[in-house]
Design a protein around this motif. Structure first.
Motif, mmCIF file in Angstrom:
data_model
loop_
_atom_site.group_PDB
_atom_site.id
_atom_site.type_symbol
_atom_site.label_atom_id
_atom_site.label_comp_id
_atom_site.label_asym_id
_atom_site.label_seq_id
_atom_site.Cartn_x
_atom_site.Cartn_y
_atom_site.Cartn_z
ATOM 1 N N ALA A 1 -7.158 -7.463 -7.551
ATOM 2 C CA ALA A 1 -6.998 -7.431 -9.001
ATOM 3 C C ALA A 1 -6.018 -8.541 -9.357
ATOM 4 C CB ALA A 1 -6.478 -6.066 -9.455
ATOM 5 N N PRO A 2 -5.965 -8.941 -10.613
ATOM 6 C CA PRO A 2 -5.041 -10.013 -10.985
ATOM 7 C C PRO A 2 -3.608 -9.699 -10.550
ATOM 8 C CG PRO A 2 -6.552 -9.572 -12.788
ATOM 9 C CD PRO A 2 -6.794 -8.504 -11.759
ATOM 10 N N GLY A 3 -3.028 -10.616 -9.792
ATOM 11 C CA GLY A 3 -1.652 -10.448 -9.355
ATOM 12 C C GLY A 3 -1.459 -9.570 -8.139
ATOM 13 N N VAL A 4 -2.544 -9.043 -7.564
ATOM 14 C CA VAL A 4 -2.438 -8.176 -6.383
ATOM 15 C C VAL A 4 -2.757 -9.011 -5.146
ATOM 16 C CG1 VAL A 4 -3.264 -6.105 -5.219
ATOM 17 C CG2 VAL A 4 -3.075 -6.140 -7.718
ATOM 18 N N PHE A 5 -1.721 -9.471 -4.466
ATOM 19 C CA PHE A 5 -1.890 -10.291 -3.261
ATOM 20 C C PHE A 5 -2.526 -9.427 -2.177
ATOM 21 C CE2 PHE A 5 -0.746 -12.586 0.540
ATOM 22 C CZ PHE A 5 -0.745 -13.923 0.147
ATOM 23 N N THR A 6 -3.628 -9.887 -1.615
ATOM 24 C CA THR A 6 -4.432 -9.051 -0.729
ATOM 25 C C THR A 6 -4.506 -9.664 0.663
ATOM 26 O OG1 THR A 6 -5.736 -8.316 -2.623
ATOM 27 C CG2 THR A 6 -6.686 -7.958 -0.436
ATOM 28 N N VAL A 7 -4.157 -8.865 1.658
ATOM 29 C CA VAL A 7 -4.164 -9.306 3.051
ATOM 30 C C VAL A 7 -5.097 -8.407 3.846
ATOM 31 C CG1 VAL A 7 -2.787 -9.602 5.149
ATOM 32 C CG2 VAL A 7 -1.810 -10.199 2.918
ATOM 33 N N SER B 1 0.812 -1.222 0.000
ATOM 34 C CA SER B 1 0.000 0.000 0.000
ATOM 35 C C SER B 1 0.844 1.271 0.000
ATOM 36 C CB SER B 1 -0.954 -0.002 1.199
ATOM 37 O OG SER B 1 -1.826 -1.105 1.131
ATOM 38 N N GLY B 2 1.887 1.272 -0.816
ATOM 39 C CA GLY B 2 2.665 2.493 -0.996
ATOM 40 C C GLY B 2 3.976 2.546 -0.248
ATOM 41 N N ASN B 3 4.163 1.704 0.765
ATOM 42 C CA ASN B 3 5.446 1.637 1.462
ATOM 43 C C ASN B 3 6.258 0.471 0.903
ATOM 44 O OD1 ASN B 3 3.581 2.520 4.263
ATOM 45 N ND2 ASN B 3 5.282 3.764 3.560
ATOM 46 N N ASP B 4 7.581 0.644 0.812
ATOM 47 C CA ASP B 4 8.436 -0.442 0.335
ATOM 48 C C ASP B 4 9.499 -0.769 1.375
ATOM 49 O OD1 ASP B 4 9.639 2.167 -0.566
ATOM 50 O OD2 ASP B 4 11.254 0.828 -1.199
ATOM 51 N N PHE B 5 9.884 -2.040 1.421
ATOM 52 C CA PHE B 5 10.758 -2.529 2.481
ATOM 53 C C PHE B 5 11.647 -3.665 1.974
ATOM 54 C CE2 PHE B 5 6.493 -1.674 4.093
ATOM 55 C CZ PHE B 5 6.703 -0.770 5.120
ATOM 56 N N PRO B 6 12.863 -3.773 2.489
ATOM 57 C CA PRO B 6 13.562 -5.053 2.461
ATOM 58 C C PRO B 6 13.028 -5.917 3.606
ATOM 59 C CG PRO B 6 14.981 -3.369 3.414
ATOM 60 C CD PRO B 6 13.704 -2.683 3.007
ATOM 61 N N ASN C 1 1.213 -1.467 6.945
ATOM 62 C CA ASN C 1 1.542 -1.767 5.552
ATOM 63 C C ASN C 1 2.662 -2.801 5.479
ATOM 64 O OD1 ASN C 1 -0.404 -0.064 4.548
ATOM 65 N ND2 ASN C 1 0.977 1.661 4.263
ATOM 66 N N GLY C 2 3.626 -2.700 6.382
ATOM 67 C CA GLY C 2 4.664 -3.716 6.445
ATOM 68 C C GLY C 2 4.120 -5.070 6.865
ATOM 69 N N LEU C 3 3.086 -5.059 7.701
ATOM 70 C CA LEU C 3 2.479 -6.316 8.138
ATOM 71 C C LEU C 3 1.898 -7.083 6.958
ATOM 72 C CD1 LEU C 3 1.593 -8.258 10.358
ATOM 73 C CD2 LEU C 3 -0.395 -6.778 10.765
ATOM 74 N N ARG C 4 1.363 -6.376 5.971
ATOM 75 C CA ARG C 4 0.856 -7.062 4.777
ATOM 76 C C ARG C 4 1.978 -7.860 4.101
ATOM 77 N NH1 ARG C 4 -2.002 -2.070 4.762
ATOM 78 N NH2 ARG C 4 -4.252 -2.425 4.789
ATOM 79 N N CYS C 5 3.147 -7.236 4.015
ATOM 80 C CA CYS C 5 4.291 -7.905 3.391
ATOM 81 C C CYS C 5 4.744 -9.103 4.221
ATOM 82 C CB CYS C 5 5.449 -6.922 3.243
ATOM 83 S SG CYS C 5 5.083 -5.453 2.269
ATOM 84 N N THR C 6 4.862 -8.892 5.525
ATOM 85 C CA THR C 6 5.323 -9.963 6.402
ATOM 86 C C THR C 6 4.317 -11.105 6.431
ATOM 87 O OG1 THR C 6 6.408 -8.264 7.733
ATOM 88 C CG2 THR C 6 6.227 -10.456 8.700
ATOM 89 N N ALA C 7 3.027 -10.771 6.383
ATOM 90 C CA ALA C 7 2.001 -11.814 6.349
ATOM 91 C C ALA C 7 2.164 -12.685 5.111
ATOM 92 C CB ALA C 7 0.616 -11.181 6.382
#
Length: 202
Positions: free
Chosen positions: A114-120, A11-16, A78-84
């Motif tokens: 949407a296609p290819g948008v992993f949703t948490v 959702s707009g934030n990027d992380f390693p 937003n980072g939690l979505r990635c970690t999830a």
């Protein structure tokens, strides 16, 4: 030490992101890693460093989030979505209770938006307006739709922890320059807001 890194965004934030479930580093060492990897002038860059951490008897896995200056945040939704997503893939699950620094959250893999948008979908909290716990020293226990003297604006904000501190204001249009001014003050950790806060113009 060598790390496998996943670069992700939510959702707009990027992380390693690093799978740290089987790694043992001190907080000081992780802070150094965060400063190196999240440096926008470096080879990776990001809004902070995410760690997927081991679970326990009540949590499938955990998440830690270090800011780009090496400090640790209570959480980052937003980072939690990635970690999830990383936790789901690692464990072969699609729903989990996740341990955060000062609370926990429930995450569920929902149908893709949407296609290819992993949703948490996330359920976090509880939300609190008790600013003494942040702390935010402005001479009152709550700040609901009121200006804050230490900010460079007369705009009214509501202070809420979710569980990390947020200052939220509702606007017709976003004034980017004003948002940057307010965000810069909050990010500088002034005496009255030593743990900083996220700023949301909604």
């Amino acid at each position: 030490m060598r790390f496998n890194i996943t670069k992700c965004h939510g959702s707009g934030n990027d992380f390693p992101l690093i799978d740290a479930r089987h790694l043992s580093l001190s907080d000081a060492a992780w802070a150094c890693v965060a400063r190196a990897l999240a440096d926008r002038a470096g080879p990776v860059g990001g809004d902070g460093l995410l760690l997927l951490t081991a679970g326990d008897e009540t949590h499938a896995f955990g998440m830690r989030m270090f800011n780009s200056d090496g400090s640790e945040s209570e959480t980052c939704l937003n980072g939690l979505r990635c970690t999830a997503r990383a936790g789901f893939a690692a464990l072969g699950i699609e729903r989990a209770r996740v341990r955060l620094k000062t609370s926990d959250a429930v995450v569920v893999h929902d149908p893709d938006l949407a296609p290819g948008v992993f949703t948490v979908r996330e359920t976090a909290g509880p939300a609190s307006r008790d600013i003494a716990a942040w702390p935010m020293a402005i001479g009152r226990a709550e700040n609901v739709d009121m200006p804050i003297a230490g900010l460079p604006t007369e705009r009214a904000f509501t202070a809420v922890a979710m569980p990390n501190p947020h200052l939220v204001t509702f606007v017709d249009t976003v004034d980017d320059a004003e948002l940057v001014r307010v965000g810069t003050v909050c990010e500088s950790a002034p005496d009255w807001l030593p743990n900083r806060a996220n700023v949301s113009f909604v």
